[in-house]
Write an enzyme that holds these catalytic residues in place. Sequence first.
Site, PDB file in Angstrom:
ATOM      1  N   CYS A   1      11.673   4.534  36.048  1.00  0.00           N
ATOM      2  CA  CYS A   1      10.619   5.239  35.313  1.00  0.00           C
ATOM      3  C   CYS A   1       9.880   4.268  34.394  1.00  0.00           C
ATOM      4  O   CYS A   1       8.648   4.231  34.357  1.00  0.00           O
ATOM      5  CB  CYS A   1      11.202   6.408  34.519  1.00  0.00           C
ATOM      6  SG  CYS A   1      12.419   5.949  33.276  1.00  0.00           S
TER       7      CYS A   1
ATOM      8  N   GLY B   1      19.644  12.320  32.883  1.00  0.00           N
ATOM      9  CA  GLY B   1      20.833  12.931  33.477  1.00  0.00           C
ATOM     10  C   GLY B   1      21.960  11.923  33.591  1.00  0.00           C
ATOM     11  O   GLY B   1      21.795  10.753  33.258  1.00  0.00           O
ATOM     12  N   PRO B   2      23.117  12.386  34.081  1.00  0.00           N
ATOM     13  CA  PRO B   2      24.296  11.513  34.159  1.00  0.00           C
ATOM     14  C   PRO B   2      24.083  10.256  34.995  1.00  0.00           C
ATOM     15  O   PRO B   2      24.569   9.184  34.629  1.00  0.00           O
ATOM     16  CB  PRO B   2      25.373  12.398  34.792  1.00  0.00           C
ATOM     17  CG  PRO B   2      24.771  13.737  35.006  1.00  0.00           C
ATOM     18  CD  PRO B   2      23.382  13.752  34.504  1.00  0.00           C
TER      19      PRO B   2
END
Lengths: 295, 337
Positions: free
Chosen positions: A126, A159-160
């Site tokens: 990202c 997230g994880p």
Amino acid sequence: MKKTRVAILGSGNIGTDLLIKILRSQYLECSLFIGRHLNSPGMNKAGSLGVRISDLSIEAIEREPDCCQVVFDATSALDHRKHWPVLKKLNKRVIDLTPSGIGEMCVPALNIEHCLDIENVNMITCGGQASIPLASVIGNTQDVEYIEVVSTIASRSAGPATRINLDEYVESTEKGIRKFSGCSNVKAILTLSPAQPPIDMQTTVFAKVTRPDMQALKEEIPKMAGRVQHYVPGYSIIVPPMVESDRLVTMVRVRGLGDYLPKYAGNMDIINCAAIAMAEEYAKAGEGERGGDGR
Amino acid sequence: MKRILIHDVTLRDGNHAISHKMTAVQIAAYAAAADAAGVPVVEVGHGNGLGASSLQVGESAISDELMLKTARMNLPDSKLAIHVIPGFATINKDLKLAIDNGVDVVRVASHCTEADITQRHINYVRDRGKEAYGVLMMSHMASKETLVEESQKMESYGAEGVIIFDSAGTYLPGQVSERVRELVASLNIPVGFHAHNNLGLGIANSMAAAEAGASIIDGSARGFGAGSGNAQIEVLIAVLEKMDYQTGVDFYRMLDAADLAERDLLKEIPRIKSLSIVSGLSGVFSGFIKPVERISREFNVDARDVLFELGRRQVVAGQEDIIIDVVSKLCATKDER
């Protein structure tokens, strides 16, 4: 027009957000949404949207190779290393959203056409999608000795898999900056912010430049931002190029579309928007070929 | 008598106070003095730890490797420690190098709600047979229940202790006691506390932590650290001994080390300046004070306004770039008026 069929591997935040975006695409349709547990929130969401789901992981595609032409891998770097040989054998176009480092690195604003002929493209990270377009402008217009990109994302948007992959995030982002800016001395930093309410994703590009050509930057940076905005509507420059304490600096904010996670999760949005831009480009390019096979 | 393990952060947190410009000569001199005083653990590095030399936070005067080699050579008895923030430092690039250079103790840090990013780094340190501690920075931003949950994660990854940081120097003693007591009751590993002195409570808060059951306390010579500094280590030793805690540190030699630090390391003795108070009140990481001061001056805006706005945005260490954003926004509003 016949849409190109895609499968999504990985039912976490990324995969689920990707699905919602694909449901809006004129060029793509999701024929299979694949996870590991039928009861995960992502699977439930996909089911509620009327999308076919499978809990068989990569085996779902092995069993039914005709289900799709393009596979998005939104699992983890480790899993992608296992998936790729299988998908390659099945002749699938693969868009990898993990920092596996396997495929050709793709930033749609920079090399989407080149990637059209490549069977496995990697969407880097990202932070890479947000920073590399700007880093490439700096690399192309300046005499640059060092580039550093810093992203801050909201804790709740990570997230994880993102959390466990921080080292890969750093390594993959740095590799991408090197490739597209031509500058070999680079650094990537990621900070997770616990702020409540959560903050929007922000990315800063710093550079050490001898005799900065600000005029060139003032022209080229907004142009490049415009190219990214074509596929990431929430991408905006919030600090135009400037020099502060001998550092060249420019900053962008990325607001998401608020599809699966709220709008602050620009980090998830930008990599998914980039992946979809790539897939749609395949779809458009492949139109002619597929016209003849009766589908 | 209860034992307290002192971690000396002079050569790491002190780097914030001099914009990360500590030299090898300074590191060698202070490390040798701290070792002679019997300080059990001596931390060295860039202010934000390993791999953090950057345009974002500030560039180190010397490489991480030279810092570590210099400190190691001058610490025959004390353990050599480093601070590591995943997102800045990676295992392959940084942690491996540090352990290869003789680091004994690795303090793996995340912001107060992000313990799971420390898992792989803690695992790696333990696999290499070294001591690993978890650090929760900016701990005032989380409730005590959250701090317990996050600390328990670190414990499950193999951390041999968890240290909570008052990065903004914003706690009152009662808030420290409350959190430390809860952590001590919920963990099977030691609990530590790291103070900043923005509101003049560095020592008082460290005492509150000890009284609530903390068994690791951070300090630095003359308080040399970000903002108005940390708990002053020589005062800490004196007060802890007065309260019947045992530190194993030689008091006279600690005073000598602190004198040396004042003479050879410090540009100025940390004191509570106006901006430190604002940083403490607004809950902004003490390390922001220097860049806020500089950038505010450059753009002619009130640094106090900048700090309060940063506090409103709940920035954490590592978000120094946001200062530029805030300053340019304040400039724009000023121009409109």
